[in-house]
Design an enzyme around this catalytic site. Structure first.
Site, PDB file in Angstrom:
ATOM      1  N   GLY A 148      21.762  60.718-112.113  1.00  0.00           N
ATOM      2  CA  GLY A 148      21.831  60.251-110.723  1.00  0.00           C
ATOM      3  C   GLY A 148      22.305  58.820-110.587  1.00  0.00           C
ATOM      4  O   GLY A 148      22.829  58.246-111.535  1.00  0.00           O
ATOM      5  N   ALA A 149      22.108  58.254-109.378  1.00  0.00           N
ATOM      6  CA  ALA A 149      22.712  56.967-108.991  1.00  0.00           C
ATOM      7  C   ALA A 149      24.218  57.070-109.254  1.00  0.00           C
ATOM      8  O   ALA A 149      24.809  56.305-110.013  1.00  0.00           O
ATOM      9  CB  ALA A 149      22.075  55.793-109.731  1.00  0.00           C
ATOM     10  N   LEU A 150      24.803  58.046-108.590  1.00  0.00           N
ATOM     11  CA  LEU A 150      26.158  58.485-108.928  1.00  0.00           C
ATOM     12  C   LEU A 150      27.239  57.490-108.518  1.00  0.00           C
ATOM     13  O   LEU A 150      27.094  56.772-107.530  1.00  0.00           O
ATOM     14  CB  LEU A 150      26.431  59.836-108.251  1.00  0.00           C
ATOM     15  CG  LEU A 150      25.475  60.960-108.652  1.00  0.00           C
ATOM     16  CD1 LEU A 150      25.862  62.253-107.945  1.00  0.00           C
ATOM     17  CD2 LEU A 150      25.451  61.179-110.157  1.00  0.00           C
TER      18      LEU A 150
ATOM     19  N   HIS B 299      30.833  59.742-112.503  1.00  0.00           N
ATOM     20  CA  HIS B 299      30.181  61.052-112.377  1.00  0.00           C
ATOM     21  C   HIS B 299      31.027  62.002-111.517  1.00  0.00           C
ATOM     22  O   HIS B 299      31.172  63.178-111.832  1.00  0.00           O
ATOM     23  CB  HIS B 299      28.821  60.911-111.689  1.00  0.00           C
ATOM     24  CG  HIS B 299      27.814  60.069-112.410  1.00  0.00           C
ATOM     25  ND1 HIS B 299      27.392  58.852-111.944  1.00  0.00           N
ATOM     26  CD2 HIS B 299      27.138  60.291-113.563  1.00  0.00           C
ATOM     27  CE1 HIS B 299      26.477  58.361-112.761  1.00  0.00           C
ATOM     28  NE2 HIS B 299      26.310  59.204-113.760  1.00  0.00           N
TER      29      HIS B 299
ATOM     30  N   GLY C  92      31.065  62.429-120.090  1.00  0.00           N
ATOM     31  CA  GLY C  92      31.963  61.283-120.047  1.00  0.00           C
ATOM     32  C   GLY C  92      32.160  60.645-121.413  1.00  0.00           C
ATOM     33  O   GLY C  92      31.215  60.534-122.203  1.00  0.00           O
TER      34      GLY C  92
ATOM     35  N   LYS D 109      32.512  57.666-121.824  1.00  0.00           N
ATOM     36  CA  LYS D 109      31.710  56.437-121.773  1.00  0.00           C
ATOM     37  C   LYS D 109      30.547  56.500-122.770  1.00  0.00           C
ATOM     38  O   LYS D 109      30.150  55.499-123.356  1.00  0.00           O
ATOM     39  CB  LYS D 109      31.211  56.268-120.333  1.00  0.00           C
ATOM     40  CG  LYS D 109      29.959  55.475-120.158  1.00  0.00           C
ATOM     41  CD  LYS D 109      30.273  54.047-119.900  1.00  0.00           C
ATOM     42  CE  LYS D 109      29.097  53.171-119.586  1.00  0.00           C
ATOM     43  NZ  LYS D 109      27.792  53.726-119.658  1.00  0.00           N
ATOM     44  N   ASP D 110      29.966  57.708-122.930  1.00  0.00           N
ATOM     45  CA  ASP D 110      28.875  57.913-123.893  1.00  0.00           C
ATOM     46  C   ASP D 110      29.430  58.755-125.048  1.00  0.00           C
ATOM     47  O   ASP D 110      29.065  59.913-125.216  1.00  0.00           O
ATOM     48  CB  ASP D 110      27.704  58.615-123.201  1.00  0.00           C
ATOM     49  CG  ASP D 110      27.157  57.800-122.050  1.00  0.00           C
ATOM     50  OD1 ASP D 110      26.320  56.933-122.295  1.00  0.00           O
ATOM     51  OD2 ASP D 110      27.611  57.997-120.901  1.00  0.00           O
TER      52      ASP D 110
ATOM     53  N   SER E 120      28.631  52.323-114.399  1.00  0.00           N
ATOM     54  CA  SER E 120      27.354  52.757-114.948  1.00  0.00           C
ATOM     55  C   SER E 120      26.308  52.627-113.856  1.00  0.00           C
ATOM     56  O   SER E 120      26.359  51.678-113.056  1.00  0.00           O
ATOM     57  CB  SER E 120      26.967  51.858-116.125  1.00  0.00           C
ATOM     58  OG  SER E 120      25.606  52.039-116.442  1.00  0.00           O
TER      59      SER E 120
HETATM   60  P1  AMP Z   1      24.348  59.422-116.792  1.00  0.00           P
HETATM   61  O1  AMP Z   1      23.979  59.737-115.378  1.00  0.00           O
HETATM   62  O2  AMP Z   1      24.559  57.976-117.058  1.00  0.00           O
HETATM   63  O3  AMP Z   1      23.462  60.114-117.798  1.00  0.00           O
HETATM   64  O4  AMP Z   1      25.786  60.059-116.994  1.00  0.00           O
HETATM   65  C1  AMP Z   1      26.034  61.400-116.705  1.00  0.00           C
HETATM   66  C2  AMP Z   1      27.393  61.754-117.237  1.00  0.00           C
HETATM   67  O5  AMP Z   1      28.374  60.929-116.612  1.00  0.00           O
HETATM   68  C3  AMP Z   1      27.513  61.514-118.748  1.00  0.00           C
HETATM   69  O6  AMP Z   1      28.278  62.562-119.311  1.00  0.00           O
HETATM   70  C4  AMP Z   1      28.232  60.195-118.808  1.00  0.00           C
HETATM   71  O7  AMP Z   1      28.983  60.024-119.998  1.00  0.00           O
HETATM   72  C5  AMP Z   1      29.153  60.290-117.601  1.00  0.00           C
HETATM   73  N1  AMP Z   1      29.560  58.958-117.163  1.00  0.00           N
HETATM   74  C6  AMP Z   1      28.749  57.918-116.865  1.00  0.00           C
HETATM   75  N2  AMP Z   1      29.489  56.830-116.548  1.00  0.00           N
HETATM   76  C7  AMP Z   1      30.785  57.197-116.671  1.00  0.00           C
HETATM   77  C8  AMP Z   1      32.042  56.517-116.485  1.00  0.00           C
HETATM   78  N3  AMP Z   1      32.092  55.233-116.126  1.00  0.00           N
HETATM   79  N4  AMP Z   1      33.172  57.205-116.694  1.00  0.00           N
HETATM   80  C9  AMP Z   1      33.133  58.510-117.083  1.00  0.00           C
HETATM   81  N5  AMP Z   1      31.998  59.209-117.258  1.00  0.00           N
HETATM   82  C10 AMP Z   1      30.834  58.561-117.058  1.00  0.00           C
END
Ligand code: AMP
Length: 284
Positions: A31-33, A37, A147, A149-150, A185
């Site tokens: 979340g906190a999209l 995302h 993503g 990113k991770d 992020s």
């Molecule tokens: P999170 O909510 O941070 O766990 O991220 C959820 C998904 O979104 C994960 O697969 C992340 O790698 C992806 N994600 C987060 N930030 C980015 C970004 N800046 N660019 C691309 N994908 C992202």
């Protein structure tokens, strides 16, 4: 957009979709999209008939209680962003719904998790693998979107899918950045003005290092230069900077022709821990 809050509700929803011959895409998030995302949701929309996004701040992947407590939670704003992006069902479970009992099973990804995020956040990938496995079983997607990113997380999840024969395809999407290069992020919301102003340095250091890798500067020198630049900025406390093989994630002493390199870093800015990476070579 359907809102689902129970595991049984999600199972029933995707069971019906599969019976109707629909292709199901899953986008797991905390979340906190932001646009990073939403790109995953749009990619899923382009490939699949049903796009299920999950919003769940997963306690088992946090090795720091304060980080878990302070993680931004904005479910109403998230729901408003997801529907227009093409999400057809939103899964927002409570912690007891996802974890009706404490988990006993422990994942061990070997060398993949003995470096970088795995080494610096003990138990992190166990929590990730646990929640992602649960989501895969409940949603039974044809494709799941993550993503770059991770990047280490993508590698761990690919291993999970291979080892446990999950019948689905992993799709990795590029990192979406702010105009000044900072990787988007959810934790960026917690940056104070000074830390936010210093934050683009992370991507600048990665880009400079990527250029050095292209020029053939040896990994040890690339690491030392990056660490020195990061140490010069008083608002940044670097945790690691690594030059690694993009597939195995193992630190490199020298480059291997035909194998992509990933440059990864983690750093603290004003109490907020950020990570970022860039890929070099082999089609990157
Ligand atoms: P999170 O909510 O941070 O766990 O991220 C959820 C998904 O979104 C994960 O697969 C992340 O790698 C992806 N994600 C987060 N930030 C980015 C970004 N800046 N660019 C691309 N994908 C992202």
């Amino acid at each position: 957009m359907q809102i689902l809050t129970t595991a049984a509700g999600l199972q029933a929803y995707t069971e019906q979709a599969r019976r109707a011959g629909k292709r199901v895409g899953l986008v797991p998030t905390m979340g906190a999209l932001h646009a990073g995302h939403l790109q995953l949701v749009q990619a899923a929309r382009a490939d699949c008939d049903e796009v299920i996004a999950s919003l769940f701040v997963n306690p088992t992947q946090f090795n720091n209680a304060e980080d878990f407590r302070l993680y931004p939670r904005l479910p109403e704003a998230d729901a408003a962003l997801l529907a227009p992006a093409g999400c057809t069902a939103l899964f927002v479970p409570s912690v007891p719904e996802m974890y009706p009992q404490p988990t006993v099973l422990r994942f061990d990804f070997g060398a993949l998790e003995q470096v970088m995020e795995g080494a610096h956040r003990p138990g992190h990938f166990n929590g990730v693998a646990t929640v992602v496995s649960k989501l895969f079983h409940l949603a039974r997607p044809h494709r799941a979107y993550f993503g770059q990113k991770d990047w280490q997380q993508v590698a761990v999840i690919r291993q999970l899918v291979a080892d446990l024969s999950f019948d689905l395809e992993i799709v990795a999407c590029p990192t979406i950045r702010e105009a000044d290069g900072l990787a988007m992020s959810s934790r960026n919301l917690r940056l104070g003005a000074d830390a936010r102003a210093a934050a683009p340095l992370l991507h600048q250091v990665l880009e400079a290092a990527a250029e050095h890798v292209r020029q053939g500067v040896l990994p040890a020198q690339v690491r030392a230069d990056a660490e020195r630049t990061l140490a010069h900025e008083p608002l940044v406390t670097p945790e690691y900077f690594e030059v690694a093989d993009a597939q195995t994630l193992q630190p490199l002493e020298k480059y291997v022709t035909g194998r992509a390199v990933v440059l990864c870093l983690a750093a603290h800015l004003g109490g907020v821990r950020l990570i970022d990476n860039v890929m070099v070579g082999a089609g990157a």
